[in-house]
Design an enzyme around this catalytic site. Structure first.
Site, mmCIF file in Angstrom:
data_model
loop_
_atom_site.group_PDB
_atom_site.id
_atom_site.type_symbol
_atom_site.label_atom_id
_atom_site.label_comp_id
_atom_site.label_asym_id
_atom_site.label_seq_id
_atom_site.Cartn_x
_atom_site.Cartn_y
_atom_site.Cartn_z
ATOM 1 N N HIS A 39 0.713 -1.195 -0.008
ATOM 2 C CA HIS A 39 -0.009 -0.563 0.509
ATOM 3 C C HIS A 39 1.333 1.513 -0.600
ATOM 4 O O HIS A 39 0.445 1.988 -1.006
ATOM 5 C CB HIS A 39 -0.873 -0.120 1.536
ATOM 6 C CG HIS A 39 -2.086 -0.477 1.168
ATOM 7 N ND1 HIS A 39 -2.298 -2.021 0.498
ATOM 8 C CD2 HIS A 39 -3.774 -0.281 0.337
ATOM 9 C CE1 HIS A 39 -3.684 -2.317 0.732
ATOM 10 N NE2 HIS A 39 -4.007 -1.211 0.587
ATOM 11 N N LYS A 104 -10.444 -7.294 7.404
ATOM 12 C CA LYS A 104 -11.557 -7.759 8.559
ATOM 13 C C LYS A 104 -10.805 -6.761 9.668
ATOM 14 O O LYS A 104 -10.021 -5.931 9.257
ATOM 15 C CB LYS A 104 -10.815 -9.131 9.040
ATOM 16 C CG LYS A 104 -9.466 -9.341 9.269
ATOM 17 C CD LYS A 104 -9.602 -10.798 10.326
ATOM 18 C CE LYS A 104 -7.618 -10.382 10.464
ATOM 19 N NZ LYS A 104 -7.490 -9.901 12.134
#
Lengths: 186, 280
Positions: A39, A104
Protein backbone atom coordinates in the site's frame (compact mmCIF):
# COMPACT_ATOMS: atom_id res chain seq x y z
CA UNK A 1 -28.31 -14.86 6.50
CA UNK A 2 -30.07 -13.34 3.49
CA UNK A 3 -29.76 -14.77 0.01
CA UNK A 4 -26.21 -14.77 -1.32
CA UNK A 5 -25.40 -12.23 -4.04
CA UNK A 6 -22.86 -13.26 -6.68
CA UNK A 7 -20.73 -10.48 -8.13
CA UNK A 8 -18.05 -10.42 -10.82
CA UNK A 9 -14.97 -8.18 -10.93
CA UNK A 10 -14.15 -5.50 -12.00
CA UNK A 11 -16.98 -3.77 -10.14
CA UNK A 12 -19.18 -1.01 -11.56
CA UNK A 13 -21.04 1.72 -9.64
CA UNK A 14 -24.25 -0.13 -10.45
CA UNK A 15 -23.04 -3.32 -8.75
CA UNK A 16 -21.72 -1.42 -5.71
CA UNK A 17 -24.99 0.46 -5.27
CA UNK A 18 -26.83 -2.84 -5.07
CA UNK A 19 -24.75 -3.99 -2.07
CA UNK A 20 -25.86 -3.29 1.50
CA UNK A 21 -24.21 -3.82 4.89
CA UNK A 22 -25.03 -7.36 6.06
CA UNK A 23 -25.31 -8.87 2.55
CA UNK A 24 -23.62 -12.24 2.07
CA UNK A 25 -21.71 -12.04 -1.23
CA UNK A 26 -19.53 -14.33 -3.32
CA UNK A 27 -16.89 -12.78 -5.57
CA UNK A 28 -15.69 -14.25 -8.87
CA UNK A 29 -12.93 -12.89 -11.12
CA UNK A 30 -9.55 -11.20 -10.66
CA UNK A 31 -8.69 -9.52 -7.37
CA UNK A 32 -5.37 -8.07 -6.18
CA UNK A 33 -3.52 -8.82 -2.95
CA UNK A 34 -1.86 -5.94 -1.13
CA UNK A 35 -1.09 -5.25 2.52
CA UNK A 36 1.05 -2.83 4.52
CA UNK A 37 4.20 -2.27 2.41
CA UNK A 38 2.47 -2.74 -0.96
CA UNK A 39 0.00 0.00 0.00
CA UNK A 40 2.81 2.35 0.88
CA UNK A 41 4.30 1.75 -2.57
CA UNK A 42 1.01 2.03 -4.50
CA UNK A 43 0.23 5.40 -2.93
CA UNK A 44 3.78 6.61 -3.68
CA UNK A 45 3.26 5.61 -7.34
CA UNK A 46 0.03 7.65 -7.45
CA UNK A 47 1.69 10.68 -5.84
CA UNK A 48 4.51 10.59 -8.39
CA UNK A 49 2.06 10.20 -11.32
CA UNK A 50 3.71 6.92 -12.33
CA UNK A 51 1.98 3.85 -13.78
CA UNK A 52 0.38 1.39 -11.34
CA UNK A 53 1.19 -2.32 -11.70
CA UNK A 54 -2.52 -3.05 -12.40
CA UNK A 55 -5.64 -1.22 -13.55
CA UNK A 56 -7.19 0.23 -10.40
CA UNK A 57 -10.50 1.18 -12.06
CA UNK A 58 -13.22 -1.09 -10.67
CA UNK A 59 -10.61 -3.22 -8.91
CA UNK A 60 -10.97 -5.16 -5.64
CA UNK A 61 -7.98 -5.35 -3.30
CA UNK A 62 -7.67 -8.24 -0.83
CA UNK A 63 -5.66 -7.53 2.34
CA UNK A 64 -3.78 -10.80 2.60
CA UNK A 65 -0.29 -12.20 2.95
CA UNK A 66 -0.77 -15.85 1.95
CA UNK A 67 1.29 -18.75 3.24
CA UNK A 68 3.47 -20.38 0.52
CA UNK A 69 1.74 -22.67 -2.00
CA UNK A 70 2.44 -26.39 -1.77
CA UNK A 71 3.58 -27.97 -5.06
CA UNK A 72 0.66 -28.26 -7.49
CA UNK A 73 -1.47 -25.71 -5.62
CA UNK A 74 -2.12 -22.11 -6.74
CA UNK A 75 -1.79 -20.66 -3.23
CA UNK A 76 -1.34 -21.52 0.44
CA UNK A 77 -3.75 -20.54 3.21
CA UNK A 78 -5.06 -17.04 2.54
CA UNK A 79 -7.39 -15.43 5.08
CA UNK A 80 -7.72 -11.66 5.51
CA UNK A 81 -5.40 -9.51 7.60
CA UNK A 82 -6.59 -6.62 9.81
CA UNK A 83 -7.67 -3.66 7.68
CA UNK A 84 -7.10 -0.59 9.87
CA UNK A 85 -3.40 -0.58 9.02
CA UNK A 86 -4.35 0.27 5.41
CA UNK A 87 -6.74 3.11 6.38
CA UNK A 88 -4.19 5.88 5.83
CA UNK A 89 -3.70 4.83 2.18
CA UNK A 90 -7.27 3.89 1.26
CA UNK A 91 -8.95 7.24 0.40
CA UNK A 92 -6.25 8.00 -2.21
CA UNK A 93 -6.78 4.60 -3.84
CA UNK A 94 -10.58 5.01 -3.87
CA UNK A 95 -10.13 8.44 -5.48
CA UNK A 96 -8.06 6.76 -8.19
CA UNK A 97 -10.76 4.20 -9.06
CA UNK A 98 -10.54 1.37 -6.50
CA UNK A 99 -14.05 -0.02 -5.88
CA UNK A 100 -13.77 -2.79 -3.31
CA UNK A 101 -11.63 -4.03 -0.45
CA UNK A 102 -11.65 -7.34 1.41
CA UNK A 103 -10.20 -7.52 4.91
CA UNK A 104 -11.28 -7.83 8.52
CA UNK A 105 -11.93 -5.33 11.28
CA UNK A 106 -13.19 -1.75 11.54
CA UNK A 107 -12.32 1.07 9.13
CA UNK A 108 -11.66 4.71 10.02
CA UNK A 109 -14.31 7.44 9.57
CA UNK A 110 -12.18 8.82 6.70
CA UNK A 111 -12.41 5.48 4.84
CA UNK A 112 -16.17 5.22 5.45
CA UNK A 113 -16.61 8.77 4.09
CA UNK A 114 -14.47 7.96 1.05
CA UNK A 115 -16.63 4.87 0.33
CA UNK A 116 -19.66 7.19 0.16
CA UNK A 117 -17.87 9.82 -1.89
CA UNK A 118 -16.38 7.47 -4.49
CA UNK A 119 -19.04 4.71 -4.42
CA UNK A 120 -16.96 1.92 -2.94
CA UNK A 121 -17.57 -1.10 -0.72
CA UNK A 122 -15.68 -2.84 2.10
CA UNK A 123 -16.15 -6.56 2.60
CA UNK A 124 -15.09 -8.80 5.50
CA UNK A 125 -13.87 -12.33 4.89
CA UNK A 126 -13.74 -14.64 7.90
CA UNK A 127 -10.37 -14.14 9.57
CA UNK A 128 -8.70 -17.45 10.24
CA UNK A 129 -10.80 -19.37 7.69
CA UNK A 130 -7.66 -19.39 5.58
CA UNK A 131 -7.61 -23.00 4.34
CA UNK A 132 -11.27 -22.78 3.32
CA UNK A 133 -10.71 -19.49 1.44
CA UNK A 134 -7.70 -21.01 -0.37
CA UNK A 135 -10.03 -23.56 -1.98
CA UNK A 136 -11.80 -20.70 -3.81
CA UNK A 137 -8.60 -19.45 -5.47
CA UNK A 138 -8.09 -20.83 -9.00
CA UNK A 139 -4.78 -19.16 -9.83
CA UNK A 140 -2.26 -16.72 -8.38
CA UNK A 141 0.46 -14.68 -10.11
CA UNK A 142 2.91 -12.19 -8.62
CA UNK A 143 2.65 -8.96 -10.62
CA UNK A 144 4.87 -6.62 -8.55
CA UNK A 145 7.04 -6.24 -5.44
CA UNK A 146 8.17 -9.90 -5.42
CA UNK A 147 10.98 -8.97 -3.02
CA UNK A 148 8.39 -8.31 -0.29
CA UNK A 149 7.79 -12.08 0.09
CA UNK A 150 4.35 -12.63 1.68
CA UNK A 151 3.59 -8.93 1.05
CA UNK A 152 4.12 -9.15 -2.75
CA UNK A 153 1.35 -7.84 -5.00
CA UNK A 154 -0.47 -10.77 -6.62
CA UNK A 155 -3.35 -11.14 -9.03
CA UNK A 156 -5.68 -13.90 -7.79
CA UNK A 157 -8.43 -15.42 -9.90
CA UNK A 158 -11.14 -16.44 -7.44
CA UNK A 159 -14.40 -18.32 -7.81
CA UNK A 160 -17.20 -17.73 -5.32
CA UNK A 161 -15.01 -16.23 -2.60
CA UNK A 162 -17.38 -15.84 0.41
CA UNK A 163 -17.47 -12.37 2.01
CA UNK A 164 -19.89 -10.15 3.94
CA UNK A 165 -20.62 -6.47 3.16
CA UNK A 166 -19.53 -4.39 6.18
CA UNK A 167 -19.40 -0.81 4.87
CA UNK A 168 -21.57 0.01 1.86
CA UNK A 169 -21.64 3.15 -0.30
CA UNK A 170 -24.48 4.56 1.82
CA UNK A 171 -22.44 4.90 5.03
CA UNK A 172 -23.81 1.84 6.87
CA UNK A 173 -21.44 -0.11 9.15
CA UNK A 174 -22.25 -3.73 10.01
CA UNK A 175 -19.68 -3.83 12.84
CA UNK A 176 -21.43 -1.04 14.73
CA UNK A 177 -24.95 -2.24 13.95
CA UNK A 178 -24.21 -5.90 14.73
CA UNK A 179 -22.55 -5.20 18.07
CA UNK A 180 -25.27 -2.72 19.08
CA UNK A 181 -27.89 -5.42 18.45
CA UNK A 182 -26.26 -7.95 20.80
CA UNK A 183 -24.72 -5.75 23.52
CA UNK A 184 -26.17 -6.27 27.02
CA UNK A 185 -25.90 -3.45 29.51
CA UNK A 186 -24.79 -3.91 33.12
CA UNK B 1 23.72 -36.76 32.73
CA UNK B 2 21.50 -37.80 29.83
CA UNK B 3 22.55 -36.92 26.29
CA UNK B 4 19.93 -35.68 23.81
CA UNK B 5 21.07 -35.40 20.18
CA UNK B 6 20.97 -31.93 18.57
CA UNK B 7 19.22 -33.36 15.49
CA UNK B 8 16.43 -34.88 17.57
CA UNK B 9 15.64 -31.51 19.15
CA UNK B 10 15.76 -29.73 15.77
CA UNK B 11 13.47 -32.28 14.11
CA UNK B 12 11.02 -32.29 17.03
CA UNK B 13 10.73 -28.49 16.92
CA UNK B 14 10.19 -28.60 13.13
CA UNK B 15 7.40 -31.17 13.53
CA UNK B 16 5.75 -29.18 16.35
CA UNK B 17 5.78 -25.99 14.23
CA UNK B 18 3.96 -27.78 11.41
CA UNK B 19 1.49 -29.69 13.59
CA UNK B 20 0.62 -26.68 15.73
CA UNK B 21 -0.16 -24.62 12.63
CA UNK B 22 -2.19 -27.26 10.77
CA UNK B 23 -3.99 -29.23 13.50
CA UNK B 24 -6.20 -27.19 15.83
CA UNK B 25 -6.35 -28.53 19.41
CA UNK B 26 -9.39 -30.66 20.29
CA UNK B 27 -10.22 -28.27 23.15
CA UNK B 28 -10.53 -25.34 20.72
CA UNK B 29 -12.61 -27.40 18.28
CA UNK B 30 -14.98 -28.36 21.12
CA UNK B 31 -15.25 -24.74 22.24
CA UNK B 32 -16.05 -23.53 18.71
CA UNK B 33 -18.71 -26.26 18.32
CA UNK B 34 -20.23 -25.32 21.68
CA UNK B 35 -20.16 -21.66 20.60
CA UNK B 36 -22.11 -22.53 17.47
CA UNK B 37 -24.83 -24.08 19.65
CA UNK B 38 -25.26 -21.05 21.90
CA UNK B 39 -24.65 -18.24 19.39
CA UNK B 40 -27.84 -16.22 18.78
CA UNK B 41 -26.66 -14.31 15.70
CA UNK B 42 -27.26 -16.16 12.38
CA UNK B 43 -24.18 -14.46 10.90
CA UNK B 44 -22.21 -15.52 13.98
CA UNK B 45 -23.33 -19.14 13.60
CA UNK B 46 -22.36 -19.12 9.92
CA UNK B 47 -18.90 -17.79 10.84
CA UNK B 48 -18.41 -20.52 13.48
CA UNK B 49 -19.50 -23.03 10.83
CA UNK B 50 -16.83 -21.74 8.46
CA UNK B 51 -14.19 -21.92 11.22
CA UNK B 52 -15.07 -25.53 12.02
CA UNK B 53 -15.03 -26.46 8.32
CA UNK B 54 -11.74 -24.59 7.94
CA UNK B 55 -9.96 -26.53 10.69
CA UNK B 56 -11.18 -29.78 9.11
CA UNK B 57 -9.72 -28.80 5.72
CA UNK B 58 -6.47 -27.67 7.38
CA UNK B 59 -6.14 -30.97 9.26
CA UNK B 60 -6.86 -33.13 6.20
CA UNK B 61 -4.68 -31.17 3.77
CA UNK B 62 -1.99 -30.30 6.35
CA UNK B 63 -2.41 -26.63 5.42
CA UNK B 64 -2.10 -23.80 7.94
CA UNK B 65 -5.35 -23.01 9.79
CA UNK B 66 -4.49 -19.33 9.32
CA UNK B 67 -2.06 -17.78 6.82
CA UNK B 68 -0.48 -15.90 9.73
CA UNK B 69 1.58 -18.76 11.08
CA UNK B 70 2.93 -16.39 13.65
CA UNK B 71 5.97 -15.79 15.77
CA UNK B 72 7.36 -19.15 16.89
CA UNK B 73 7.20 -18.80 20.68
CA UNK B 74 9.04 -21.78 22.18
CA UNK B 75 8.76 -22.78 25.85
CA UNK B 76 11.39 -25.15 27.22
CA UNK B 77 11.40 -27.12 30.44
CA UNK B 78 14.97 -28.30 30.55
CA UNK B 79 15.89 -31.03 32.99
CA UNK B 80 19.05 -30.12 34.90
CA UNK B 81 20.47 -33.56 34.05
CA UNK B 82 20.23 -33.01 30.27
CA UNK B 83 23.20 -32.35 28.02
CA UNK B 84 22.90 -31.63 24.32
CA UNK B 85 25.01 -33.82 22.06
CA UNK B 86 26.34 -32.29 18.84
CA UNK B 87 25.58 -28.62 19.32
CA UNK B 88 23.92 -25.93 21.43
CA UNK B 89 20.31 -26.11 22.61
CA UNK B 90 19.23 -22.71 21.25
CA UNK B 91 20.88 -23.40 17.88
CA UNK B 92 18.83 -26.60 17.66
CA UNK B 93 15.61 -24.68 18.40
CA UNK B 94 16.36 -22.00 15.80
CA UNK B 95 17.32 -24.64 13.22
CA UNK B 96 14.08 -26.50 13.97
CA UNK B 97 11.95 -23.38 13.47
CA UNK B 98 13.70 -22.61 10.15
CA UNK B 99 13.21 -26.22 9.02
CA UNK B 100 9.57 -26.44 10.09
CA UNK B 101 8.53 -23.12 8.54
CA UNK B 102 10.33 -23.93 5.27
CA UNK B 103 9.41 -27.60 4.83
CA UNK B 104 5.88 -27.09 6.12
CA UNK B 105 5.07 -24.23 3.69
CA UNK B 106 4.37 -21.93 6.64
CA UNK B 107 4.49 -18.16 6.19
CA UNK B 108 7.65 -16.32 7.14
CA UNK B 109 6.41 -13.31 9.06
CA UNK B 110 9.48 -12.01 10.88
CA UNK B 111 11.46 -8.92 9.85
CA UNK B 112 15.02 -8.52 11.06
CA UNK B 113 14.59 -5.00 12.39
CA UNK B 114 11.44 -3.22 13.64
CA UNK B 115 12.10 -0.08 11.56
CA UNK B 116 14.06 -1.30 8.53
CA UNK B 117 11.73 -4.31 8.14
CA UNK B 118 13.58 -6.81 5.95
CA UNK B 119 12.16 -10.35 6.20
CA UNK B 120 14.58 -12.87 7.75
CA UNK B 121 13.34 -15.48 5.27
CA UNK B 122 12.92 -18.47 7.58
CA UNK B 123 10.75 -17.12 10.43
CA UNK B 124 13.68 -17.06 12.87
CA UNK B 125 14.52 -15.97 15.44
CA UNK B 126 12.15 -17.95 17.64
CA UNK B 127 11.25 -16.38 20.97
CA UNK B 128 12.60 -18.86 23.54
CA UNK B 129 11.72 -19.08 27.25
CA UNK B 130 13.62 -21.62 29.33
CA UNK B 131 12.89 -23.00 32.74
CA UNK B 132 15.41 -25.30 34.39
CA UNK B 133 13.59 -28.15 36.14
CA UNK B 134 14.75 -31.27 38.02
CA UNK B 135 15.22 -34.44 35.96
CA UNK B 136 16.66 -35.64 32.66
CA UNK B 137 13.90 -34.74 30.19
CA UNK B 138 13.33 -31.84 27.80
CA UNK B 139 9.76 -30.62 27.28
CA UNK B 140 9.26 -28.40 24.24
CA UNK B 141 6.10 -26.40 23.56
CA UNK B 142 5.72 -24.45 20.31
CA UNK B 143 3.09 -21.69 20.42
CA UNK B 144 2.71 -19.91 17.05
CA UNK B 145 1.37 -16.42 17.86
CA UNK B 146 -0.35 -14.29 15.23
CA UNK B 147 0.28 -10.56 14.81
CA UNK B 148 -3.33 -9.33 14.61
CA UNK B 149 -4.25 -10.46 18.10
CA UNK B 150 -0.82 -9.53 19.50
CA UNK B 151 -1.52 -5.94 18.36
CA UNK B 152 -4.59 -5.83 20.63
CA UNK B 153 -2.60 -6.77 23.74
CA UNK B 154 -1.61 -4.33 26.49
CA UNK B 155 -0.05 -4.00 29.93
CA UNK B 156 -1.05 -1.52 32.60
CA UNK B 157 0.65 -0.71 35.90
CA UNK B 158 -2.41 -0.39 38.12
CA UNK B 159 -2.33 0.89 41.67
CA UNK B 160 -2.78 -1.65 44.47
CA UNK B 161 -5.89 0.30 45.48
CA UNK B 162 -7.50 -0.46 42.08
CA UNK B 163 -7.93 -4.10 43.17
CA UNK B 164 -10.32 -6.54 41.50
CA UNK B 165 -12.52 -3.72 40.18
CA UNK B 166 -9.53 -2.13 38.41
CA UNK B 167 -8.51 -5.46 36.87
CA UNK B 168 -12.05 -6.13 35.70
CA UNK B 169 -12.37 -2.69 34.08
CA UNK B 170 -9.01 -2.92 32.29
CA UNK B 171 -9.48 -6.48 30.96
CA UNK B 172 -13.05 -5.99 29.72
CA UNK B 173 -12.22 -2.59 28.23
CA UNK B 174 -9.21 -4.04 26.40
CA UNK B 175 -11.48 -6.61 24.70
CA UNK B 176 -14.11 -3.92 23.98
CA UNK B 177 -11.57 -1.65 22.29
CA UNK B 178 -10.27 -4.57 20.21
CA UNK B 179 -13.66 -5.22 18.57
CA UNK B 180 -13.21 -7.30 15.38
CA UNK B 181 -9.45 -6.83 15.05
CA UNK B 182 -8.07 -9.86 16.97
CA UNK B 183 -10.40 -12.35 15.16
CA UNK B 184 -12.97 -13.18 17.83
CA UNK B 185 -14.00 -15.45 19.43
CA UNK B 186 -10.78 -14.82 21.33
CA UNK B 187 -8.96 -16.37 24.25
CA UNK B 188 -7.93 -13.79 26.85
CA UNK B 189 -4.67 -14.37 28.73
CA UNK B 190 -4.32 -12.24 31.86
CA UNK B 191 -1.08 -11.78 33.81
CA UNK B 192 -1.29 -10.40 37.34
CA UNK B 193 1.62 -9.38 39.55
CA UNK B 194 5.37 -9.74 39.15
CA UNK B 195 7.46 -7.01 37.53
CA UNK B 196 6.54 -5.15 34.33
CA UNK B 197 8.06 -7.77 32.00
CA UNK B 198 7.19 -10.80 34.16
CA UNK B 199 3.53 -9.78 34.07
CA UNK B 200 3.44 -9.77 30.25
CA UNK B 201 5.08 -13.19 30.23
CA UNK B 202 2.42 -14.54 32.62
CA UNK B 203 -0.30 -13.36 30.24
CA UNK B 204 1.35 -15.12 27.32
CA UNK B 205 1.85 -18.35 29.28
CA UNK B 206 -1.78 -18.28 30.42
CA UNK B 207 -2.77 -18.81 26.77
CA UNK B 208 -1.29 -22.32 26.89
CA UNK B 209 -4.02 -23.57 29.21
CA UNK B 210 -6.55 -26.08 27.92
CA UNK B 211 -9.96 -24.56 27.21
CA UNK B 212 -12.42 -26.02 29.70
CA UNK B 213 -9.79 -26.41 32.42
CA UNK B 214 -10.59 -24.80 35.77
CA UNK B 215 -8.07 -22.60 37.61
CA UNK B 216 -6.73 -24.56 40.63
CA UNK B 217 -7.33 -21.56 42.92
CA UNK B 218 -11.12 -21.13 43.44
CA UNK B 219 -10.68 -17.35 43.85
CA UNK B 220 -9.22 -17.04 40.35
CA UNK B 221 -11.54 -19.72 38.92
CA UNK B 222 -14.45 -17.50 39.92
CA UNK B 223 -12.82 -14.32 38.60
CA UNK B 224 -12.13 -16.04 35.25
CA UNK B 225 -15.78 -17.08 35.02
CA UNK B 226 -17.04 -13.59 35.88
CA UNK B 227 -14.72 -11.93 33.36
CA UNK B 228 -15.82 -14.38 30.64
CA UNK B 229 -19.48 -13.63 31.30
CA UNK B 230 -18.88 -9.90 31.26
CA UNK B 231 -16.90 -10.09 28.00
CA UNK B 232 -19.63 -12.16 26.37
CA UNK B 233 -22.16 -9.44 27.20
CA UNK B 234 -20.23 -6.96 25.03
CA UNK B 235 -22.06 -8.11 21.88
CA UNK B 236 -18.90 -8.20 19.72
CA UNK B 237 -19.49 -11.81 18.67
CA UNK B 238 -17.71 -13.97 16.06
CA UNK B 239 -15.50 -11.77 13.84
CA UNK B 240 -16.92 -8.67 15.55
CA UNK B 241 -20.12 -8.75 13.48
CA UNK B 242 -22.33 -8.97 16.57
CA UNK B 243 -23.24 -11.91 18.77
CA UNK B 244 -22.85 -13.70 22.08
CA UNK B 245 -19.62 -15.64 21.57
CA UNK B 246 -16.89 -13.00 21.89
CA UNK B 247 -14.45 -15.04 24.01
CA UNK B 248 -14.02 -18.80 24.41
CA UNK B 249 -12.05 -18.52 27.66
CA UNK B 250 -10.31 -16.17 30.10
CA UNK B 251 -7.15 -17.55 31.73
CA UNK B 252 -5.42 -15.80 34.63
CA UNK B 253 -1.86 -16.39 35.85
CA UNK B 254 -1.01 -14.63 39.09
CA UNK B 255 2.43 -14.15 40.68
CA UNK B 256 3.67 -12.50 43.88
CA UNK B 257 3.62 -8.72 43.76
CA UNK B 258 5.57 -5.72 45.14
CA UNK B 259 3.72 -3.82 47.91
CA UNK B 260 3.57 -0.70 45.72
CA UNK B 261 2.29 -2.29 42.49
CA UNK B 262 -0.50 -4.16 40.69
CA UNK B 263 0.63 -4.88 37.13
CA UNK B 264 -2.00 -6.37 34.81
CA UNK B 265 -1.24 -7.62 31.30
CA UNK B 266 -3.74 -8.78 28.70
CA UNK B 267 -2.48 -10.97 25.85
CA UNK B 268 -5.21 -11.73 23.35
CA UNK B 269 -5.25 -14.84 21.18
CA UNK B 270 -7.43 -15.26 18.11
CA UNK B 271 -9.71 -18.33 17.83
CA UNK B 272 -6.81 -20.17 16.16
CA UNK B 273 -5.23 -20.82 19.58
CA UNK B 274 -2.30 -22.97 18.54
CA UNK B 275 0.23 -24.86 20.62
CA UNK B 276 1.80 -28.31 20.57
CA UNK B 277 4.16 -30.00 23.03
CA UNK B 278 6.56 -32.93 23.07
CA UNK B 279 8.74 -34.49 25.74
CA UNK B 280 12.14 -35.89 24.78
Amino acid sequence: MSQIKNIITPLTDEVVKNLHAGDAVTITGSIYTARDLAHQRLVAVLQNNETLPFDLRGAVIYYVGPSPAKPGRPIGSCGPTTSYRMDAYTPALLAAGLKGMIGKGNRSPAVIDALKKYCGVYFAAVGGAAALLAQRVRSARVIAYEELGPEALQELVVENLPVIVVNDCYGADLYQEGVRRYKKEG
Amino acid sequence: MRLIPFDQIRDTVARLCIEANCILGEDVVRALAKGREIEESPTGREILNQLLENQQIAREEMMPICQDTGWAVVWLELGSQVKIDGGELYDAIQAGVAKGYTEGYLRKSIVADPLRRKNTGDNTPAIIYTEIVPGDRLKITVQPKGGGSENMSEIKMLSAADGVAGIRKFVVDRVWRSQANPCPPVIVGVGLGGTFEKCALLAKRALLREIGSVHPDPFYAQLEQELLEEINKLGIGPQGLGGRVTALAVFIEAFPCHIATLPCAVNINCHAARHKSAVI
